[in-house]
Design an enzyme around this catalytic site. Structure first.
Site, PDB file in Angstrom:
ATOM      1  CE  LYS B  92      45.652  38.249  35.305  1.00  0.00           C
ATOM      2  NZ  LYS B  92      44.367  38.936  35.562  1.00  0.00           N
ATOM      3  CD  GLU B 114      38.721  33.867  35.938  1.00  0.00           C
ATOM      4  OE1 GLU B 114      38.278  33.140  36.866  1.00  0.00           O
ATOM      5  OE2 GLU B 114      39.416  34.876  36.145  1.00  0.00           O
ATOM      6  CB  SER B 380      50.656  43.810  34.010  1.00  0.00           C
ATOM      7  OG  SER B 380      50.515  43.665  32.609  1.00  0.00           O
TER       8      SER B 380
END
Lengths: 262, 398
Positions: B92, B114, B380
């Protein structure tokens, strides 16, 4: 002349603005929505807007979000809202406008939606989450059925862009009064009169102002500022949430219309 | 005056994408697109971002050969792209740092975001802290509960976390609420969207910033393996780590495989596999595959991993599905836990439950391939945030 154009022209002929009242179809159930719609007409509304409930209403504040949830919980489907329109249409010639988010319309299929809406007696359709850039498909389908595809302009819309949007709009131009979502508010934005006159300079369409219009005083000041129509939604929806009866809604609408100089 | 603001039909991937948003946001999307196009070709912007990637974020992340996992499966060689080692514990960061620098460049004084699992919220809170920008994060109340550690992390990093109790109370509703905030405060606020979803230009911006993953994979696989991989595998919720992994390989022969959240199985209806189990629809500003009922009402989703628990998917992934450039499989909660356990026991790595879906898909794929074939899985994120969920699934009380 379409029913919508006729209603705005008639109001203008009487030297007043038109009142558009919004109801969430199916809140708390379809039978009562029909009674509330008749109450709005009785109270003096010129146009009735019916919301099709949607799971993810990003343009709506808490009042209409919750009304949509209540409607979905009571089992309202898109075809039921069309049946409600057909039922109202058997008794009245008042213009009926549907407000729907894009996905329920696309899920039914644009052509099917437009044809069934026309058959039911719908006059216009507003899609609040459809940018003008992406509105051509649905506008085409509505045009093809002789329905008015109503476009929206926002406070952030530059006037040149507003002119282009107005050119694609049919019936009227929906003027979003404020930054933010729908919902009852204490005050109207100060820049509205100036925006209304700027918009009158770029389009001949009637301008209907909505989002946050809550009281007869708001209605009066918008009419004074040159609005051709005024949309009241959340304030009515909130009364229904508080269990108001149709007679009370009729009285409230009559009170709102008293704000329209005769 | 009209020309620049009335260009029509932008940001399409085949029939997917678009700008299905309230008019109020359109000028902001135009402003964002212009600012991004300028920043993209400005060497000083690239330099600053690369400096943060390297010295703050720990990039490049390693490409690691999972020897014991490979031996255990007995098929293709499995490599892991270690995004779990990125600052904050997930990929992220790559997108957040890029967009936060863009927000600063645009003079926006407030970041909103969000978050589902909380990883994007944490990354945004980090970026806000390091750049001195206030951050407010919307998070569904279901996710606040199951990812309480990340809520605490965000608050420690100085972000305000707003619990969203409308709708299904998960990621989709957090996005709804962030969009409502943005519509209200669009002049001063930058909406830092966390995946390759939303209206144009977000799917493009997020993909571009995440493409650092695939770009590094290209270089590292050439240097370490001597060639490009045969298969790339990534998990798909909104799809940002998958698009970031796949984008630099779109013109190659490499097979692209996405692992969606199969939840309790597609037949159960309790899943979040929009590409393998959904129909085309419109949500959060874009046309893409969507889990919805006959009337277009968006369905409640289920996944053991909060980060994949989303009924939509990025529009470019929808196009890759339709053009058959990529394929997608649904991996169930149970299978993801199997991938999780395998990586823990065989490699000493606790993956995020999201990434565990990709690990399982890669294990399946590797079985049917030659021993000289190469599969690279994008890992990830790391699994620390998921300990309570995994313990619960194993019947362990912590």
């Amino acid at each position: 002349m379409s029913r919508l154009a006729g209603a705005f022209a008639a109001a203008r002929g009487e030297g007043r603005a038109a009142l558009v009242t919004y109801l969430m179809a199916g809140d708390p159930d379809l039978h009562r929505t029909e009674a509330f719609a008749r109450a709005c007409e009785e109270g003096g509304a010129d146009v009735i807007e019916l919301g099709i409930p949607f799971s993810d209403p990003i343009a709506d504040g808490p009042e209409i979000q919750r009304a949509g949830q209540r409607s979905l919980r009571s089992g309202t489907r898109t075809r039921d809202v069309l049946a409600l329109v057909a039922s109202l249409r058997r008794r009245t010639e008042i213009p009926l406008v549907l407000m729907s988010y894009a996905n329920p319309v696309f899920a039914m299929g644009l052509e099917t939606f437009a044809e069934q809406a026309r058959a039911a007696g719908v006059d216009g359709v507003v899609v609040p989450d459809l940018s003008w850039e992406d509105s051509d498909e649905i506008s085409g389908a509505l045009d093809g059925c002789g329905l008015d595809g109503i476009q929206l302009v926002a406070p952030s819309t530059p006037v040149g862009r507003a002119a282009a949007i107005a050119e694609s709009s049919r019936g009227f131009l929906y003027v979003v009064s404020r930054f933010g979502t729908t919902g009852a508010r204490a005050d109207l934005p100060n820049d509205l009169p100036a925006r209304i006159s700027d918009l009158h300079r770029v389009t001949d369409l009637p301008l209907a102002v909505g989002f946050g219009v809550t009281t007869a005083q708001h209605v009066r000041s918008l009419a004074d500022a040159g609005a051709d129509g005024i949309v009241v939604g959340s304030a009515i929806v909130q009364k229904i949430a508080e269990d108001a009866k149709p007679e009370a809604i009729a009285r409230f609408v009559a009170e709102l219309t008293s704000g329209l100089p005769a | 005056m009209v020309e620049a603001s009335v260009l029509r039909k932008k940001g399409r991937f085949g029939q997917f994408g678009g700008q299905y948003v309230p008019e109020t946001l359109m000028p902001a999307l135009h402003e964002l697109e212009e600012a991004y196009e300028e920043a993209k070709v400005d060497p000083s912007f690239r330099e600053e971002l690369e400096s943060y990637y390297r010295y703050y974020g720990g990039r490049p992340t390693p490409l690691y050969f999972a020897r014991r996992l490979t031996e255990h499966i007995g098929g293709a060689r499995i490599y892991l792209k270690r995004e779990d080692l990125c600052h904050g514990g997930a990929h992220k960061f790559n997108n957040v740092m890029g967009q936060a620098l863009l927000a600063k460049r645009m003079g926006k004084g407030r970041l909103i975001a969000e978050t589902g699992a909380g990883q994007h919220g944490v990354a945004t809170a980090m970026a806000g802290a390091v750049l001195g920008l206030p951050v407010e994060v919307y998070m569904g109340s279901v996710d606040v509960k199951r990812q309480s550690l990340n809520v605490f992390r965000m608050r420690l990093l100085g972000a305000a976390v707003h619990e969203v109790s409308e709708g299904t109370r998960t990621l989709k509703d957090a996005i709804n609420e962030a969009l409502r905030d943005w519509v209200t405060n669009v002049g001063t606020t930058y909406y830092l969207l966390g995946s390759v979803v939303g209206p144009h230009p977000y799917p493009t911006i997020v993909r571009d910033f995440q493409s650092v993953i695939g770009g590094e994979i290209r270089e590292q696989s050439k240097a370490q393996i001597g060639r490009l991989p045969d298969v790339l595998v990534a998990c798909v919720g909104g799809g940002s780590n998958a698009m970031g992994t796949f984008a630099p390989f779109l013109g190659e022969e490499t097979e692209l495989l996405g692992a969606e959240a199969g939840g309790l199985g597609l037949a159960s209806g309790k899943h979040a596999a929009s590409l393998t189990g959904g129909r085309v629809g419109i949500l959060h500003g874009a046309r893409s595959y969507l889990l919805q009922d006959e009337d277009g009402q968006v369905l409640e989703t289920h996944s053991i991993s909060a980060g994949l628990d989303y009924p939509g998917v990025g529009p470019q992934l929808a196009e890759l599905k339709d053009t058959k450039r990529a394929s997608f499989v649904a991996v169930t909660d149970e299978q993801a836990l199997e991938g999780f356990r395998a990586l823990a026991r065989l490699e000493g790595i606790l993956p995020a439950l999201e990434s565990a879906h990709a690990v399982f898909a890669a294990m399946q794929k590797a079985r049917d391939m030659d021993r000289d074939a190469v599969i690279i899985v994008t890992l990830s994120g790391r699994g620390d945030k998921d300990m309570a969920t995994v313990a619960d699934a194993m019947g362990v009380t912590l």
